[in-house]
Design a protein around this motif. Structure first.
Motif, PDB file in Angstrom:
ATOM      1  N   PRO A  13      28.130 -22.072  65.595  1.00 41.42           N
ATOM      2  CA  PRO A  13      27.006 -22.529  64.768  1.00 41.42           C
ATOM      3  C   PRO A  13      26.665 -23.984  65.075  1.00 41.42           C
ATOM      4  CG  PRO A  13      28.530 -21.244  63.450  1.00 41.42           C
ATOM      5  CD  PRO A  13      29.183 -21.426  64.783  1.00 41.42           C
ATOM      6  N   GLY A  14      25.370 -24.251  65.161  1.00 40.25           N
ATOM      7  CA  GLY A  14      24.904 -25.579  65.526  1.00 40.25           C
ATOM      8  C   GLY A  14      24.727 -25.783  67.012  1.00 40.25           C
ATOM      9  N   GLY A  15      25.179 -24.834  67.809  1.00 43.89           N
ATOM     10  CA  GLY A  15      25.083 -24.951  69.254  1.00 43.89           C
ATOM     11  C   GLY A  15      23.730 -24.544  69.799  1.00 43.89           C
ATOM     12  N   ARG A  81      14.386 -21.739  74.516  1.00 43.49           N
ATOM     13  CA  ARG A  81      15.412 -22.725  74.213  1.00 43.49           C
ATOM     14  C   ARG A  81      15.733 -22.613  72.732  1.00 43.49           C
ATOM     15  NH1 ARG A  81      19.550 -25.687  76.351  1.00 43.49           N
ATOM     16  NH2 ARG A  81      20.008 -27.446  74.963  1.00 43.49           N
ATOM     17  N   MET A  82      17.011 -22.409  72.423  1.00 42.01           N
ATOM     18  CA  MET A  82      17.447 -22.202  71.049  1.00 42.01           C
ATOM     19  C   MET A  82      18.438 -23.296  70.667  1.00 42.01           C
ATOM     20  SD  MET A  82      17.872 -18.055  71.062  1.00 42.01           S
ATOM     21  CE  MET A  82      19.284 -18.089  72.149  1.00 42.01           C
ATOM     22  N   ASN A  83      18.056 -24.113  69.713  1.00 47.54           N
ATOM     23  CA  ASN A  83      18.916 -25.174  69.208  1.00 47.54           C
ATOM     24  C   ASN A  83      19.328 -24.884  67.769  1.00 47.54           C
ATOM     25  OD1 ASN A  83      18.597 -26.679  71.624  1.00 47.54           O
ATOM     26  ND2 ASN A  83      16.751 -27.661  70.834  1.00 47.54           N
ATOM     27  N   SER A  84      20.330 -25.595  67.303  1.00 46.78           N
ATOM     28  CA  SER A  84      20.804 -25.462  65.916  1.00 46.78           C
ATOM     29  C   SER A  84      20.991 -24.000  65.533  1.00 46.78           C
ATOM     30  CB  SER A  84      19.806 -26.132  64.956  1.00 46.78           C
ATOM     31  OG  SER A  84      19.626 -27.488  65.287  1.00 46.78           O
ATOM     32  N   LEU A  85      21.673 -23.283  66.378  1.00 45.74           N
ATOM     33  CA  LEU A  85      21.841 -21.849  66.155  1.00 45.74           C
ATOM     34  C   LEU A  85      22.656 -21.567  64.910  1.00 45.74           C
ATOM     35  CD1 LEU A  85      22.239 -20.781  69.848  1.00 45.74           C
ATOM     36  CD2 LEU A  85      20.596 -19.785  68.241  1.00 45.74           C
ATOM     37  N   GLU A  86      22.288 -20.491  64.241  1.00 42.43           N
ATOM     38  CA  GLU A  86      22.930 -20.073  62.998  1.00 42.43           C
ATOM     39  C   GLU A  86      23.472 -18.657  63.177  1.00 42.43           C
ATOM     40  OE1 GLU A  86      19.591 -20.190  60.412  1.00 42.43           O
ATOM     41  OE2 GLU A  86      19.420 -22.387  60.442  1.00 42.43           O
ATOM     42  N   PRO A  87      24.482 -18.281  62.384  1.00 38.58           N
ATOM     43  CA  PRO A  87      25.002 -16.900  62.490  1.00 38.58           C
ATOM     44  C   PRO A  87      23.900 -15.846  62.330  1.00 38.58           C
ATOM     45  CG  PRO A  87      26.492 -18.246  61.199  1.00 38.58           C
ATOM     46  CD  PRO A  87      25.284 -19.103  61.471  1.00 38.58           C
ATOM     47  N   GLU A  88      22.871 -16.174  61.553  1.00 36.57           N
ATOM     48  CA  GLU A  88      21.770 -15.226  61.348  1.00 36.57           C
ATOM     49  C   GLU A  88      20.925 -15.009  62.600  1.00 36.57           C
ATOM     50  OE1 GLU A  88      23.402 -16.657  57.763  1.00 36.57           O
ATOM     51  OE2 GLU A  88      22.472 -17.843  59.356  1.00 36.57           O
ATOM     52  N   VAL A 119      26.370 -15.871  67.476  1.00 37.75           N
ATOM     53  CA  VAL A 119      26.637 -17.192  66.908  1.00 37.75           C
ATOM     54  C   VAL A 119      27.770 -17.044  65.905  1.00 37.75           C
ATOM     55  CG1 VAL A 119      25.671 -19.207  65.766  1.00 37.75           C
ATOM     56  CG2 VAL A 119      24.204 -17.751  67.189  1.00 37.75           C
ATOM     57  N   SER A 120      28.915 -17.586  66.260  1.00 35.09           N
ATOM     58  CA  SER A 120      30.092 -17.406  65.428  1.00 35.09           C
ATOM     59  C   SER A 120      31.111 -18.501  65.723  1.00 35.09           C
ATOM     60  CB  SER A 120      30.720 -16.038  65.690  1.00 35.09           C
ATOM     61  OG  SER A 120      31.927 -15.887  64.983  1.00 35.09           O
ATOM     62  N   SER A 121      31.851 -18.873  64.681  1.00 34.06           N
ATOM     63  CA  SER A 121      32.930 -19.843  64.877  1.00 34.06           C
ATOM     64  C   SER A 121      34.256 -19.135  65.126  1.00 34.06           C
ATOM     65  CB  SER A 121      33.038 -20.764  63.665  1.00 34.06           C
ATOM     66  OG  SER A 121      33.189 -19.993  62.486  1.00 34.06           O
TER      67      SER A 121
END
Length: 121
Positions: A13-15, A81-88, A119-121
């Motif tokens: 997340p955030g990547g 380009r995908m920034n600030s990625l979220e689990p959703e 998107v996962s930690s």
């Protein structure tokens, strides 16, 4: 017509990630290009569009300010380009090509094979 998507993967997340879609078999500069996504158990949904000249873009509300669509005419390639990625944002992402400006997936005849974004930690 061929659309070859790549660039997916696992990110925290955030990547950030950049998806690419290489197009062939049609006149790239004459088509609207876009990205859709489909999460497990959900319907395919619109993400972003870019018009034939690259001068107009449109985004789904939840990705505005985080995702950027662009196109390279020398490489016949569209990018996301995908920034600030979220689990959703976890989904299979598909690129599309079409002659009209549509946010419904049913309006597109040409689809890439999809690339998985997790998107996962």
């Amino acid at each position: 017509v061929q659309l070859q998507a790549s660039g997916g993967g696992l990110v925290q997340p955030g990547g950030s990630l950049r998806l690419s879609c290489a197009a062939s078999g049609f006149t790239f500069s004459s088509y609207v290009m876009g990205w859709f996504r489909q999460a497990p158990g959900k319907e395919r949904e619109f993400v972003a569009l870019i018009n034939w000249s690259g001068g107009r873009t449109h985004y789904e509300d939840s990705v505005k300010g985080r995702f950027t669509i662009s196109r390279d005419y020398a490489r016949n390639t569209v990018y996301l380009r995908m920034n600030s990625l979220e689990p959703e944002d976890t989904a299979v992402y598909y690129c599309v090509a079409g002659s009209g400006w549509h946010t419904s997936p049913h309006e597109y005849d040409y689809w890439g094979q999809g690339t998985q974004v997790t998107v996962s930690s």
